[in-house]
Motif scaffolding. Structure first.
Motif, PDB file in Angstrom:
ATOM      1  N   SER A  65       0.825  -1.202   0.000  1.00  0.00           N
ATOM      2  CA  SER A  65       0.000   0.000   0.000  1.00  0.00           C
ATOM      3  C   SER A  65       0.862   1.256   0.000  1.00  0.00           C
ATOM      4  O   SER A  65       1.606   1.514   0.947  1.00  0.00           O
ATOM      5  N   LYS A  66       0.751   2.062  -1.039  1.00  0.00           N
ATOM      6  CA  LYS A  66       1.450   3.349  -1.071  1.00  0.00           C
ATOM      7  C   LYS A  66       0.955   4.256   0.049  1.00  0.00           C
ATOM      8  O   LYS A  66       1.742   4.980   0.668  1.00  0.00           O
ATOM      9  N   ALA A  67      -0.347   4.227   0.277  1.00  0.00           N
ATOM     10  CA  ALA A  67      -0.929   5.135   1.270  1.00  0.00           C
ATOM     11  C   ALA A  67      -0.432   4.818   2.671  1.00  0.00           C
ATOM     12  O   ALA A  67      -0.121   5.723   3.453  1.00  0.00           O
ATOM     13  N   LEU A  68      -0.354   3.530   3.022  1.00  0.00           N
ATOM     14  CA  LEU A  68       0.077   3.161   4.373  1.00  0.00           C
ATOM     15  C   LEU A  68       1.574   3.384   4.562  1.00  0.00           C
ATOM     16  O   LEU A  68       2.032   3.676   5.667  1.00  0.00           O
ATOM     17  N   LYS A  69       2.351   3.266   3.512  1.00  0.00           N
ATOM     18  CA  LYS A  69       3.797   3.459   3.627  1.00  0.00           C
ATOM     19  C   LYS A  69       4.193   4.937   3.597  1.00  0.00           C
ATOM     20  O   LYS A  69       5.071   5.364   4.343  1.00  0.00           O
ATOM     21  N   TYR A  70       3.532   5.710   2.731  1.00  0.00           N
ATOM     22  CA  TYR A  70       3.985   7.083   2.504  1.00  0.00           C
ATOM     23  C   TYR A  70       2.927   8.147   2.786  1.00  0.00           C
ATOM     24  O   TYR A  70       3.236   9.335   2.797  1.00  0.00           O
ATOM     25  N   GLY A  71       1.680   7.734   2.958  1.00  0.00           N
ATOM     26  CA  GLY A  71       0.572   8.673   2.876  1.00  0.00           C
ATOM     27  C   GLY A  71       0.410   9.634   4.044  1.00  0.00           C
ATOM     28  O   GLY A  71       0.904   9.411   5.145  1.00  0.00           O
ATOM     29  N   GLU A  74      -1.242  10.183  -3.223  1.00  0.00           N
ATOM     30  CA  GLU A  74      -1.622  10.337  -4.621  1.00  0.00           C
ATOM     31  C   GLU A  74      -3.049   9.853  -4.818  1.00  0.00           C
ATOM     32  O   GLU A  74      -3.971  10.373  -4.206  1.00  0.00           O
ATOM     33  N   ASP A  75      -3.258   8.830  -5.650  1.00  0.00           N
ATOM     34  CA  ASP A  75      -4.629   8.399  -5.942  1.00  0.00           C
ATOM     35  C   ASP A  75      -5.095   7.241  -5.063  1.00  0.00           C
ATOM     36  O   ASP A  75      -6.166   6.674  -5.306  1.00  0.00           O
ATOM     37  N   GLU A  76      -4.323   6.869  -4.047  1.00  0.00           N
ATOM     38  CA  GLU A  76      -4.731   5.769  -3.168  1.00  0.00           C
ATOM     39  C   GLU A  76      -5.213   6.302  -1.837  1.00  0.00           C
ATOM     40  O   GLU A  76      -4.511   7.067  -1.173  1.00  0.00           O
ATOM     41  N   PRO A 113     -14.936  -7.033  16.818  1.00  0.00           N
ATOM     42  CA  PRO A 113     -14.299  -6.837  18.132  1.00  0.00           C
ATOM     43  C   PRO A 113     -12.806  -7.152  18.104  1.00  0.00           C
ATOM     44  O   PRO A 113     -12.367  -8.088  17.418  1.00  0.00           O
ATOM     45  N   ASN A 114     -12.032  -6.342  18.837  1.00  0.00           N
ATOM     46  CA  ASN A 114     -10.575  -6.543  18.919  1.00  0.00           C
ATOM     47  C   ASN A 114      -9.961  -6.739  17.537  1.00  0.00           C
ATOM     48  O   ASN A 114      -9.093  -7.573  17.321  1.00  0.00           O
ATOM     49  N   TRP A 115     -10.381  -5.893  16.634  1.00  0.00           N
ATOM     50  CA  TRP A 115      -9.913  -6.042  15.260  1.00  0.00           C
ATOM     51  C   TRP A 115     -10.061  -4.705  14.553  1.00  0.00           C
ATOM     52  O   TRP A 115     -10.421  -3.697  15.173  1.00  0.00           O
ATOM     53  N   LEU A 116      -9.798  -4.708  13.295  1.00  0.00           N
ATOM     54  CA  LEU A 116      -9.897  -3.455  12.552  1.00  0.00           C
ATOM     55  C   LEU A 116     -10.370  -3.734  11.130  1.00  0.00           C
ATOM     56  O   LEU A 116     -10.400  -4.879  10.658  1.00  0.00           O
ATOM     57  N   ARG A 117     -10.766  -2.650  10.501  1.00  0.00           N
ATOM     58  CA  ARG A 117     -11.070  -2.690   9.077  1.00  0.00           C
ATOM     59  C   ARG A 117     -10.044  -1.804   8.362  1.00  0.00           C
ATOM     60  O   ARG A 117      -9.708  -0.729   8.844  1.00  0.00           O
ATOM     61  N   ILE A 118      -9.568  -2.305   7.234  1.00  0.00           N
ATOM     62  CA  ILE A 118      -8.689  -1.508   6.378  1.00  0.00           C
ATOM     63  C   ILE A 118      -9.391  -1.387   5.043  1.00  0.00           C
ATOM     64  O   ILE A 118      -9.416  -2.330   4.234  1.00  0.00           O
ATOM     65  N   LEU A 119     -10.033  -0.249   4.839  1.00  0.00           N
ATOM     66  CA  LEU A 119     -10.889  -0.022   3.695  1.00  0.00           C
ATOM     67  C   LEU A 119     -10.157   0.753   2.607  1.00  0.00           C
ATOM     68  O   LEU A 119      -9.663   1.853   2.849  1.00  0.00           O
ATOM     69  N   LYS A 120     -10.094   0.163   1.435  1.00  0.00           N
ATOM     70  CA  LYS A 120      -9.426   0.803   0.308  1.00  0.00           C
ATOM     71  C   LYS A 120     -10.469   1.327  -0.661  1.00  0.00           C
ATOM     72  O   LYS A 120     -11.353   0.576  -1.104  1.00  0.00           O
ATOM     73  N   ALA A 121     -10.373   2.613  -0.988  1.00  0.00           N
ATOM     74  CA  ALA A 121     -11.333   3.204  -1.927  1.00  0.00           C
ATOM     75  C   ALA A 121     -11.009   2.724  -3.340  1.00  0.00           C
ATOM     76  O   ALA A 121      -9.855   2.763  -3.777  1.00  0.00           O
ATOM     77  N   GLU A 122     -12.036   2.277  -4.035  1.00  0.00           N
ATOM     78  CA  GLU A 122     -11.830   1.889  -5.414  1.00  0.00           C
ATOM     79  C   GLU A 122     -11.789   3.116  -6.304  1.00  0.00           C
ATOM     80  O   GLU A 122     -12.486   4.095  -6.070  1.00  0.00           O
ATOM     81  N   LYS A 123     -10.985   3.038  -7.343  1.00  0.00           N
ATOM     82  CA  LYS A 123     -10.830   4.184  -8.245  1.00  0.00           C
ATOM     83  C   LYS A 123     -12.058   4.314  -9.122  1.00  0.00           C
ATOM     84  O   LYS A 123     -12.680   3.330  -9.487  1.00  0.00           O
TER      85      LYS A 123
END
Length: 453
Positions: free
Chosen positions: A365-371, A390-392, A443-453
């Protein structure tokens, strides 16, 4: 072009512990290649998406590696210089960067120049190598002299880093490490105790040899900017973030970690341009399993570690959720051998699998590394934020409660979007553009939601 550190997931190894070395060096035994144990586990590192390794002290010392005796030869309890060279070569062949622990603030009492001072006293040519040396005083070793020790620990003799010959000796060692072992960077032990001019000169020297050389300093308290901008370091250890990760869970108070993330990384954050070195535990602090009051918190702690800005690092063995506490002032329980972990510890496969998923998502993920970082929701047990590059666009939602929750996040996305939860079976969630309703944050978890282009 982004520096390689921004793309990195580190694995922190304390070699003397990991390899099951003898507690004390007798300086007589022939070198024994215990570093091979690390080479044997390279496939394991790749399985959890590790692409950088931080090796704790590897050079000759008396006990724990931070009491250096010889900067030019590998500790015989680990092997010899060729053994270390082959280890680094194998890691590089597997696209894994390597940084060494660099212990320049102090040496051990068996360091050759200090032994000369003990023997020849005022007549030693090395008197000026050591800080606070006084022949009209005494110390706990009854040497009939005194000197500065790291935090008053007199088995760690503080060097005078303003001495030309000390600096030359240390810098030549680093040049040898780069030329012989082809390392990619350094972790500077006790950087917050060291002269900033020395650190800056060290940084300049290494980058003249290797322009992408990366140096992270151990800094516990204070303004991290001082060590990067005045000391020439590229990063520092994010102890503020470390504390926030566990205490925000233990105290049911996500406001603490949210405050740190905003202060450090939001649009007006003070460290937005510094890739801080993030961790949940290391060789000096209790294992995160022993610090977190509930084992279930490990999932959201690691979820945050892999989605927050900075450079994430795992401490060896913690990928299995193992315990480890300091006892009677000793760090030995924090630094077990790898074989001992596999044979004697309760292994949590669920934590291991979670880390595999989270690290893979991070790496891709560009967004998680650099965003950029922007908080969009906060309560005592939930935190949501956007990472965008950028676009992510990624929307991360963390829930530390033991029940699922429904969240209504009021945020103007500018347009209606379709999000795909890349952590949870690609579940789809849609926004109206003015906000998003997430019916079930696990519970005790997360969501990682990626927007579609």
């Amino acid at each position: 072009m982004k520096h390689w550190c921004n793309n990195s997931i580190f694995y922190h190894i304390y070699p003397l512990g990991y390899c099951g070395s003898l507690f004390k060096n007798n300086f007589c035994n022939q070198p024994e290649n215990r570093l091979q144990l690390i080479r044997n586990e390279i496939n394991h590192l790749k399985e959890i998406n590790i692409n950088a390794v931080y090796l704790g002290p590897v050079f000759e010392s008396t006990f724990h590696g931070y009491d250096t005796v010889d900067y030019y030869n590998v500790d015989r309890r680990l092997g010899n210089n060729d053994d270390l060279k082959y280890l680094v070569e194998d890691l590089h062949k597997n696209d894994i960067k390597v940084i060494f622990d660099c212990v320049f603030n102090h040496v051990g009492r068996d360091f050759w120049a200090f032994k000369d001072v003990l023997h020849n006293r005022e007549n030693s040519p090395y008197c000026s190598w050591f800080s606070g040396l006084n022949f009209y005083s005494n110390n706990g070793y009854n040497d009939n002299l005194s000197y500065d020790g790291w935090h008053n620990y007199y088995d760690l003799v503080k060097l005078n880093l303003n001495n030309y010959y000390v600096k030359e000796h240390l810098f030549n060692a680093v040049k040898m490490w780069i030329e012989k072992f082809n390392i990619d960077g350094l972790r500077i032990d006790a950087a917050d105790c060291m002269d900033l001019n020395f650190l800056s000169d060290l940084s300049k020297m290494t980058k003249e040899i290797k322009n992408d050389f990366w140096i992270v300093g151990e800094v516990v308290h204070g303004d991290y900017r001082k060590y990067v901008f005045d000391g020439g370091l590229d990063s520092v250890t994010n102890y503020e973030g470390y504390k926030g990760l566990f205490s925000s869970h233990n105290d049911n108070n996500f406001f603490e970690i949210a405050y740190s993330l905003n202060r450090q990384f939001a649009w007006n954050g003070i460290y937005t341009n510094i890739p801080l070195y993030n961790f949940a535990d290391n060789h000096d602090v209790n294992r995160i399993k022993s610090t977190a009051v509930r084992e279930e918190y490990l999932y959201t702690i690691y979820g945050l570690l892999f989605t927050m800005p900075g450079v994430p690092s795992l401490y060896y063995g913690s990928e299995w959720g193992i315990e480890g506490k300091k006892e009677n002032g000793s760090d030995n329980n924090l630094r077990p051998s790898y074989n001992h972990i596999k044979n004697n510890y309760k292994i949590n496969i669920s934590v291991y699998e979670a880390i595999k998923k989270l690290s893979a998502i991070r790496l891709n993920s560009k967004a998680l590394k650099y965003g950029k970082y922007e908080q969009v929701y906060l309560s005592h047990n939930q935190l949501a934020f956007i990472r965008q590059q950028e676009d992510e666009l990624m929307l991360v939602i963390v829930n530390s409660e033991f029940t699922p929750v429904k969240l209504n996040i009021n945020y103007d996305f500018g347009k209606s979007l379709k999000f795909v939860d890349i952590l949870n079976n690609n579940e789809e969630i849609y926004t109206s553009g003015k906000g998003i309703i997430v019916d079930n944050v696990y519970p005790n978890w997360l969501r990682i939601l990626k927007a579609e282009k």
